[in-house]
Design a protein around this motif. Structure first.
Motif, PDB file in Angstrom:
ATOM      1  N   PHE A 189      -7.132  -4.237  -2.633  1.00  0.00           N
ATOM      2  CA  PHE A 189      -8.256  -3.995  -3.538  1.00  0.00           C
ATOM      3  C   PHE A 189      -7.737  -3.294  -4.789  1.00  0.00           C
ATOM      4  O   PHE A 189      -7.033  -2.280  -4.692  1.00  0.00           O
ATOM      5  N   TRP A 190      -8.080  -3.830  -5.936  1.00  0.00           N
ATOM      6  CA  TRP A 190      -7.647  -3.243  -7.201  1.00  0.00           C
ATOM      7  C   TRP A 190      -8.659  -2.194  -7.645  1.00  0.00           C
ATOM      8  O   TRP A 190      -9.856  -2.486  -7.743  1.00  0.00           O
ATOM      9  N   ASP A 191      -8.204  -0.966  -7.905  1.00  0.00           N
ATOM     10  CA  ASP A 191      -9.106   0.089  -8.349  1.00  0.00           C
ATOM     11  C   ASP A 191      -8.775   0.572  -9.760  1.00  0.00           C
ATOM     12  O   ASP A 191      -9.393   1.513 -10.267  1.00  0.00           O
ATOM     13  N   GLY A 192      -7.797  -0.055 -10.400  1.00  0.00           N
ATOM     14  CA  GLY A 192      -7.434   0.312 -11.757  1.00  0.00           C
ATOM     15  C   GLY A 192      -6.579   1.549 -11.861  1.00  0.00           C
ATOM     16  O   GLY A 192      -6.213   1.951 -12.974  1.00  0.00           O
ATOM     17  N   GLN A 193      -6.251   2.167 -10.732  1.00  0.00           N
ATOM     18  CA  GLN A 193      -5.474   3.415 -10.765  1.00  0.00           C
ATOM     19  C   GLN A 193      -4.217   3.311  -9.909  1.00  0.00           C
ATOM     20  O   GLN A 193      -3.104   3.479 -10.411  1.00  0.00           O
ATOM     21  N   SER A 194      -4.398   3.005  -8.643  1.00  0.00           N
ATOM     22  CA  SER A 194      -3.244   2.936  -7.748  1.00  0.00           C
ATOM     23  C   SER A 194      -2.507   1.612  -7.938  1.00  0.00           C
ATOM     24  O   SER A 194      -3.136   0.572  -8.154  1.00  0.00           O
TER      25      SER A 194
END
Length: 207
Positions: A189-194
């Motif tokens: 899942f892409w969260d824009g941070q990790s």
């Protein structure tokens, strides 16, 4: 009245696996037409309809097998006789062979790669449809699929190409589902941070 199956369509797809252990019968008539029609439901950017299916059955198989062996000899002159004989046997004895033609338009604004992907997506639809109708198949390819003489036999003059062949029939073993990897290793899942990481990549590093 027949009772509806309690098995969901998704579970049917999750049970699909490729198999080359195939015996008669192969699909024919309206069933075959419906199975191949599933291929035409694949995504098709530009509505170019690049799918071309050539069906080889019955007495045509041994004749076509010799064309395949000749193509292997031209494209892979160092191939051992054992490999050529394996091709001859498979194309002569498998109940049905479906050539996966790609009718390509290099001059079109839709990239050729996307046209090829439409053929690949259509092929997966056909494999799924075969499975859902109680049949089986395996998708094979190789350097011989680039042989222009062989492609000409299939009505695929340049720039058209071949994505390989489906070997089709009824699975010799009813319980043929292979163990698949855990989906958790192949999704994130892409969260824009990790940073994105996949378990499958970590496992490969460990080998």
């Amino acid at each position: 009245m027949a009772q509806a199956s309690s098995v969901s369509p998704l579970n049917v797809l999750l049970d699909r696996s490729s198999t080359g252990d195939l015996v008669a019968p192969a699909p024919h008539g309206d069933v075959l037409a419906r199975i191949l029609s599933a291929g035409l439901r694949a995504p098709d950017h530009g509505h170019l309809c690049p799918w071309r299916y050539v069906v080889i059955t019955g007495e045509a198989r041994p004749t076509f097998a010799e064309h395949v062996v000749a193509a292997v000899a031209r494209q892979e002159p160092e191939a051992p006789e054992k490999k050529r004989e394996k091709r001859r046997k498979r194309f002569s004895e498998t109940p049905m062979i479906i050539a996966l033609g790609m009718h390509l338009r290099p001059d079109h604004k839709v990239p050729v790669m996307e046209q090829e992907m439409a053929v690949a997506a259509g092929t997966m639809n056909v494999l799924n449809a075969l499975h859902m109708e109680g049949f089986g198949g395996v998708w094979i390819s190789g350097a011989f699929c680039e042989d222009r003489s062989l492609l000409s036999q299939l009505g695929l003059e340049a720039p058209h190409r071949l994505a390989g062949f489906l070997l089709v029939g009824t699975p010799e073993k009813s319980d043929r589902c292979h163990t698949r990897p855990d989906i958790g290793d192949y999704m994130a899942f892409w969260d824009g941070q990790s940073p994105i990481a996949f378990g499958a990549d970590d496992r490969r590093k460990e080998r």
